[in-house]
Design a protein around this motif. Sequence first.
Motif, PDB file in Angstrom:
ATOM      1  N   GLY A  97     -61.968  24.366  23.991  1.00 54.23           N
ATOM      2  CA  GLY A  97     -63.094  23.449  24.126  1.00 54.23           C
ATOM      3  C   GLY A  97     -64.306  24.076  24.791  1.00 54.23           C
ATOM      4  O   GLY A  97     -65.315  23.404  25.000  1.00 54.23           O
ATOM      5  N   ILE A  98     -64.216  25.372  25.127  1.00 56.36           N
ATOM      6  CA  ILE A  98     -65.311  26.063  25.818  1.00 56.36           C
ATOM      7  C   ILE A  98     -65.528  27.430  25.169  1.00 56.36           C
ATOM      8  O   ILE A  98     -64.554  28.145  24.888  1.00 56.36           O
ATOM      9  N   SER A  99     -66.773  27.810  24.943  1.00 53.77           N
ATOM     10  CA  SER A  99     -67.091  29.087  24.288  1.00 53.77           C
ATOM     11  C   SER A  99     -67.107  30.252  25.268  1.00 53.77           C
ATOM     12  O   SER A  99     -67.478  30.094  26.433  1.00 53.77           O
ATOM     13  N   ASN A 100     -66.737  31.410  24.776  1.00 48.35           N
ATOM     14  CA  ASN A 100     -66.827  32.638  25.549  1.00 48.35           C
ATOM     15  C   ASN A 100     -68.263  33.154  25.432  1.00 48.35           C
ATOM     16  O   ASN A 100     -68.564  34.054  24.656  1.00 48.35           O
ATOM     17  N   ALA A 256     -82.085  27.711  17.850  1.00 47.98           N
ATOM     18  CA  ALA A 256     -81.028  26.809  17.383  1.00 47.98           C
ATOM     19  C   ALA A 256     -79.918  27.592  16.705  1.00 47.98           C
ATOM     20  O   ALA A 256     -78.723  27.303  16.893  1.00 47.98           O
ATOM     21  N   GLN A 257     -80.278  28.588  15.918  1.00 48.17           N
ATOM     22  CA  GLN A 257     -79.277  29.389  15.215  1.00 48.17           C
ATOM     23  C   GLN A 257     -78.389  30.154  16.190  1.00 48.17           C
ATOM     24  O   GLN A 257     -77.165  30.208  16.023  1.00 48.17           O
ATOM     25  N   VAL A 258     -78.992  30.737  17.212  1.00 44.57           N
ATOM     26  CA  VAL A 258     -78.206  31.463  18.215  1.00 44.57           C
ATOM     27  C   VAL A 258     -77.324  30.490  19.008  1.00 44.57           C
ATOM     28  O   VAL A 258     -76.195  30.824  19.372  1.00 44.57           O
ATOM     29  N   THR A 259     -77.821  29.288  19.244  1.00 37.53           N
ATOM     30  CA  THR A 259     -77.031  28.277  19.954  1.00 37.53           C
ATOM     31  C   THR A 259     -75.796  27.894  19.146  1.00 37.53           C
ATOM     32  O   THR A 259     -74.692  27.795  19.685  1.00 37.53           O
ATOM     33  N   VAL A 260     -75.970  27.685  17.852  1.00 36.07           N
ATOM     34  CA  VAL A 260     -74.831  27.393  16.968  1.00 36.07           C
ATOM     35  C   VAL A 260     -73.876  28.585  16.942  1.00 36.07           C
ATOM     36  O   VAL A 260     -72.654  28.429  16.957  1.00 36.07           O
ATOM     37  N   PHE A 261     -74.444  29.779  16.912  1.00 34.75           N
ATOM     38  CA  PHE A 261     -73.649  31.011  16.917  1.00 34.75           C
ATOM     39  C   PHE A 261     -72.806  31.097  18.187  1.00 34.75           C
ATOM     40  O   PHE A 261     -71.643  31.513  18.146  1.00 34.75           O
ATOM     41  N   GLU A 262     -73.387  30.687  19.322  1.00 34.36           N
ATOM     42  CA  GLU A 262     -72.642  30.676  20.583  1.00 34.36           C
ATOM     43  C   GLU A 262     -71.492  29.661  20.525  1.00 34.36           C
ATOM     44  O   GLU A 262     -70.422  29.881  21.084  1.00 34.36           O
ATOM     45  N   ALA A 263     -71.729  28.523  19.853  1.00 32.52           N
ATOM     46  CA  ALA A 263     -70.668  27.521  19.707  1.00 32.52           C
ATOM     47  C   ALA A 263     -69.512  28.048  18.868  1.00 32.52           C
ATOM     48  O   ALA A 263     -68.394  27.543  18.964  1.00 32.52           O
ATOM     49  N   ALA A 264     -69.781  29.071  18.050  1.00 34.46           N
ATOM     50  CA  ALA A 264     -68.750  29.660  17.188  1.00 34.46           C
ATOM     51  C   ALA A 264     -67.963  30.769  17.874  1.00 34.46           C
ATOM     52  O   ALA A 264     -67.064  31.361  17.256  1.00 34.46           O
ATOM     53  N   MET A 265     -68.291  31.064  19.138  1.00 36.62           N
ATOM     54  CA  MET A 265     -67.578  32.118  19.853  1.00 36.62           C
ATOM     55  C   MET A 265     -66.120  31.721  20.095  1.00 36.62           C
ATOM     56  O   MET A 265     -65.787  30.538  20.113  1.00 36.62           O
ATOM     57  N   PRO A 266     -65.244  32.700  20.302  1.00 35.62           N
ATOM     58  CA  PRO A 266     -63.825  32.407  20.519  1.00 35.62           C
ATOM     59  C   PRO A 266     -63.573  31.690  21.837  1.00 35.62           C
ATOM     60  O   PRO A 266     -64.494  31.543  22.660  1.00 35.62           O
TER      61      PRO A 266
END
Length: 310
Positions: A97-100, A256-266
């Motif tokens: 539930g939390i991004s790295n 926004a794109q980088v924020t979404v990308f951060e949400a996709a982190m393991p």
Amino acid sequence: MDSLFVAVSCLLLGVLLRRLGRLPEGADRVVAGVVIQLSAPAVGFLAARSMPLSAEMLLPASMAWVVFAGAFAFFGLAQRVFKLSRETFGCLMLTAGISNAIFIGLPMIEAFFGHELTYVAFLCDSPGTSLVLALPGVLLATQLSPLANAHTTGGLAARVWHSLRRVLAFPPFQALLLGLALRGVALPDWLLAGVRHIGMTLVPLSLFAVGLGLSLRLGKGSGRPLALGLAYKLGLAPLLMLAVAAFCFGNTGPVAQVTVFEAAMPPMVLGAILATENGLDPKLASLLVSVGTPLSFLTLPLWRWILSLL
């Protein structure tokens, strides 16, 4: 592409050296400490001096809270449908539930978006992942932990205050504040160049530390919760954040794109540690990080391609 090559090479080198036993036990924690104390603060300081200050920054600051709230709904439903234990539910919340945002997020943003957008990772982390872990994360761990003798108000308040103090004492966060405080101060070129060179160690050292800590041992009964955790963290979480960015903030630009990308982190390493310390399915916590991290090297390029179409 060179940053991506360095990231993958250092991750694999860390895995290889762990398998060969070339480094002493606990070497991953030592290297991780160097990243936290030296590399990340340098990047954070420079990012704070150059990042734009606008209302748009609220989007990355909200990422961790959105992802954590989505995880609560998704894993809460999964708990009822698949009869998951409260320990497994807690583990999934704290880990998947939390991004790295720092160890994986920073080098991946630099590799796929360029150094000029790395400041978004700090905005996702300091008011986001760090506080989510310190506040709802600690509250959840305390309430679900089978190791706690009693859940008293004083004990809970003490743990939350201790976590907040750790956030305030977190070197990258302190460096970010220092950089903001010195934005208007002209610093010598040699000083900024030196800090920049120190920050260049972030990508190799952070991925090397992650590689040293990976351990792939699938336990009995771990398959379903592992699949649920990774499906949410690597797929549904960034999809949720994309919807929030587009429909709530009306923003599909670079930030926004980088924020979404951060949400996709393991899954988050510190979240897995918190779950382990509280007896919340430690084996699953380790698996989520150990499987999710290398798997993200396949899913992150896919998300970068999707985001490039916006």
